[in-house]
Write a protein that holds these residues in place. Structure first.
Motif: not given
Length: 843
Positions: A77-81, A346-348, A144-148, A133-142
């Protein structure tokens, strides 16, 4: 075919800027995803590489397969999560009412499972790409999803089956892509890579947890209770792509939101497929009724469960021609699953708050106001404590609460055994499962007597009520019955070795008792059973009771210690007697007291037999009984020395099963004293054959009448619309219909059953009573039907048919099981009847 570009697909923008320490799958593995199949250990290496270099990825080994491959989860997930990961996990348990307190955070959990079927092999490849793709820290879109959300990826539920397929394919494949489906690389040998080590279909084992992979996975699942679960599969190469929404029948317990989110996901994924011209279909084939799938089980646990099916499968390999001549490549298949995984993330993210709100609502509403007709279930505990203990073990695995029924009278409920309403009372020994609990829906589904079918075309069995599966007397009540308190398992008195009695006496009621017998035989201890009930020292016992006598075991060192310690291991309280002179029944020296010879058992498998049926038997011997078993190949039956074996078991088979010479060799072995156990379609080896008692029809008149009915139906069907063809086809079949079988308790096949057994019928076979054989288990009349789908063409003819029987041939015996008695390893009551056939018949 469109070539997959892993880091630039559809509307997603992925870059490698700043990605110095973590390698792409291609850089790490040394080949482009889709060029070959990745061995499981290399996938684990890659996941470990990413986790070691990415602080927001946590890798967890949650178990190990039978072949010692690790089962892993990637949690990220994000670092915060990730800093509050444990709080996010416990928040879910609080929302479900499984833990005290109120949730603090609003972060849903999105769980994705790949490769439950080993030869649906794109799954793990897609998991690798999606993980990157989901774990890539340089992938700004994924990112963003991981924040939620927290995402959990299980890259391979079935590593043993996956490697069985991948290793075979990598050995057989042509270096130059060869899409001709007749080429060897597109034709797996038996048993294929679909199932796990013990050849179980793990996608039918979510609820029952017979296999160690399922047990370990569900233990983790219960600790997280996600809001979303995607189950990635493959279908035939000529199908495009399937995704939610699911097909009818949809279980009545599902909520409007669960339907709605499936539609949200489906439309979003369709949008991306439409942009690139990929075909797909929804709302067909894959329903949500049977509770043990990777989509339905999460649904009954409050999540959004979804099956994803990419066209391809084991036959596609790296690339194969479909029916229209297109080459369906592995890269193309990865693209499909990858797209669905990204769409789900994305939908999650977009619906995070709603997912959490509805998840909490699901548990709150169902625990306070259960939707189903039946609000409570009572299981009688005085008749078969061993089987009850097995049932409670299953409830514990699934987090279903239960308690003591207490002393209550004047209750009324639907009686499973009779299929009718009845009055009854309860005692402290009885168990009550109330629907007023967090796992309300799952409890109701497990025990519902008659699942409502809003469409008869289903993908799996239509009945599974646990009282039938465990052979226990039970009642379903429309009223609320609160537990009187915590259920106390009857105290087990440790057996203590002392002065040797004339005999130790053990009940014969369930799998536990069969395992106890097997353990004694493995130690060379002689065991007997009486053909008649008996009374000794004021205690009465039925036929089939186990007798471990002093006489005949004088040669066993530490006899008393071995018997008592073995009984203690299995939780069996032994009775004893100091005399062989019976107050009623046969004395222990009678010829009617039979010695159980430790049988040498062989199991037939290989091409032409059901790999699943074979696996169920293999697992039963190794894990339930811990009894030695020889595995034989069907193709070599004519060449084996069968005199080495006392019992041969043949699972369901097709195409004639044994060839002519092998069949004659088997029959010679039977006549010489062998015991052959035929299960399901294997009984057709002998049905309607000259010299055998087993017949499909009782008389010429019955056969003529049946043919007249069939002809009349065929004429009527010719007038039906073409579109109704599939529905008409199932009218002559069965999909898990449960019938009461009346057992002959005077025959060894009926010992321990109490005169009743419930068979799960998945075939349309009907056999007449035998004139000169033993009709040990009979479907007496049509009122023996209890629940589940069976076609109207055959339903009215099932009464008066044989379910379990045997016939003598020379000094040996053939035993017939018309239905599979241990279906998927969860039909617990059938294990005793099968044990009767293995150990007691013919002694």
């Amino acid at each position: 075919m469109r070539k997959l570009i892993l880091l630039s697909i559809l509307a997603f923008s992925f870059t490698l800027v700043g990605w110095a320490q973590i390698q792409t799958p291609e850089q790490f593995l040394g080949y482009k995803p889709g060029d070959r199949f990745t061995p499981h250990h290399r996938m684990v290496d890659y996941f470990e590489h990413v986790a070691a270099n990415q602080p927001n990825v946590k890798l967890v080994q949650y178990g190990e397969t039978n072949e010692k491959r690790p089962l892993i989860l990637a949690i990220f997930s994000s670092a915060e999560n990730m800093a509050i990961l444990e709080e996010i996990r416990t928040d879910n348990l609080k929302r479900a009412g499984l833990m005290e307190g109120e949730p603090i955070h609003s972060i849903p959990v999105n769980w994705m499972s790949f490769n439950v079927h080993g030869n649906e092999s794109v799954g793990m490849e897609a998991a690798i790409s999606a993980f990157h793709s989901l774990a890539d820290p340089n992938n700004t879109r994924t990112q963003e999803w991981l924040k939620n959300q927290v995402i959990i990826i299980d890259p391979a539920i079935n590593p043993d089956g996956r490697d069985r397929y991948a290793m075979w394919y990598n050995q057989k494949m042509n270096t130059t892509l060869q899409p001709d489906l007749q080429s060897v690389e597109h034709n797996e040998p038996w048993p294929g890579g679909r199932a796990n080590h013990y050849l179980f279909d793990l996608n039918r084992d979510w609820a029952w947890q017979v296999q160690i992979e399922s047990q370990a996975r569900l233990k983790m699942y219960q600790q997280w209770m996600p809001q979303l679960h995607l189950d990635f599969h493959e279908q035939g190469i000529n199908n495009p792509f399937y995704m939610a929404p699911a097909a009818e029948p949809l279980h009545e317990q599902l909520t409007e939101w669960q339907h709605e989110f499936q539609d949200i996901f489906g439309k979003n994924t369709a949008k991306y497929f439409d942009e690139i011209g990929r075909f797909y279909f929804t709302k067909e084939r894959f329903d949500l009724l049977y509770p043990s799938y990777g989509d339905s089980y999460p649904m009954f646990n409050g999540a959004i469960g979804m099956t994803i099916e990419q066209g391809g499968g084991g036959s596609a390999g790296r690339g194969g021609f479909n029916a229209v001549g297109d080459t369906v490549t592995l890269s193309y298949r990865i693209e499909g699953h990858y797209t669905a995984a990204m769409s789900a993330a994305e939908m999650t993210s977009e619906h995070a708050d709603k997912l959490l709100e509805e998840f909490g609502k699901f548990y709150k509403e169902n625990s306070t106001n259960p939707k189903g007709k039946y609000k409570s279930f009572v299981v009688k505990g005085d008749q078969n404590p061993a089987q009850l203990a097995k049932l409670l073990e299953l409830l514990d695995k699934n987090g279903i609460q239960y308690g003591s029924a207490g002393n209550k009278s004047g209750l009324k409920g639907w009686a499973y055994q009779t299929g009718q309403s009845a009055s009854f009372s309860t005692t402290e020994q009885d168990v009550v499962i109330s629907a007023y609990q967090p796992k309300s829906v799952l409890a109701q589904v497990f025990f519902e007597p008659n699942p409502q079918l809003n469409d008869s075309i289903t993908y799996d069995i239509t009945s599974w009520a646990l009282p039938y599966a465990y052979g226990l007397e039970a009642f379903a009540l429309e009223s609320k019955v609160n537990p009187a308190g915590e259920y106390q398992t009857p105290a087990f008195s440790q057996n203590v070795a002392g002065k040797t009695p004339v005999a130790y006496i053990a009940k014969w009621q369930g799998t536990r008792d069969a395992a106890f017998l097997a353990a004694l035989l493995n130690q060379g201890i002689r065991v007997k059973y009486p053909e008649y009930g008996f009374t000794t020292e004021g205690k009465s016992f039925p036929a089939g009771t186990l007798l471990i006598t002093k006489g005949g075991n004088e040669y066993v060192a530490d006899f008393d210690k071995k018997v008592t310690e073995t009984a203690n291991k299995f939780g069996i309280t032994l009775a004893t007697t100091q005399t062989g002179y019976m107050e009623s029944g046969k004395d222990f020296g009678s010829p009617n007291i039979r010695i159980i010879q430790a049988p040498k058992v062989a199991l037939v498998g290989g091409a032409g037999t059901s790999s699943l049926g074979y696996g169920e038997l293999w697992h039963f011997f190794e894990k339930d009984l811990n009894y030695p078993l020889v595995n034989l190949e069907l193709d070599n039956m004519g060449r084996y020395d069968l005199s080495k074996y006392d019992v041969i078991i043949m699972p369901s088979s097709w195409g004639g099963g044994l060839d002519k010479s092998a069949k004659e060799k088997v029959l010679d072995w039977v006549r010489a004293g062998g015991k052959f156990i035929a299960i399901d379609n294997a009984v057709n080896l002998f049905a309607n054959q000259e010299g055998f008692e087993l017949k499909t029809f009782d008389t010429d008149k019955e056969e003529k009448t049946a043919e007249e009915k069939a002809d009349s139906l065929r004429k009527a069907e010719r007038l039906e619309p073409y579109i109704e063809g599939e529905r008409l086809a199932i009218s002559g079949g069965a999909a898990g219909a449960i019938y009461q079988v009346d057992m002959d308790e005077t025959h060894p096949l009926g010992y321990g059953t109490g005169g009743k057994f419930y068979t799960l019928k998945n075939n349309s076979s009907k056999y007449a009573y035998m004139d000169n054989g033993v009709n040990a288990g009979k479907i007496v009349d049509n009122d023996s039907y209890r629940t589940g789908y069976i076609g109207f063409k055959i339903k009215e003819t099932m009464g008066g048919s044989l379910a379990i029987g045997s016939e003598r041939k020379g000094r040996g015996e053939i035993i017939y099981f018309v239905d599979n008695p241990i279906f998927r390893g969860f039909w617990e009551s059938g294990k005793l009847v099968l044990s009767n056939a293995i150990f007691l018949v013919g002694q």
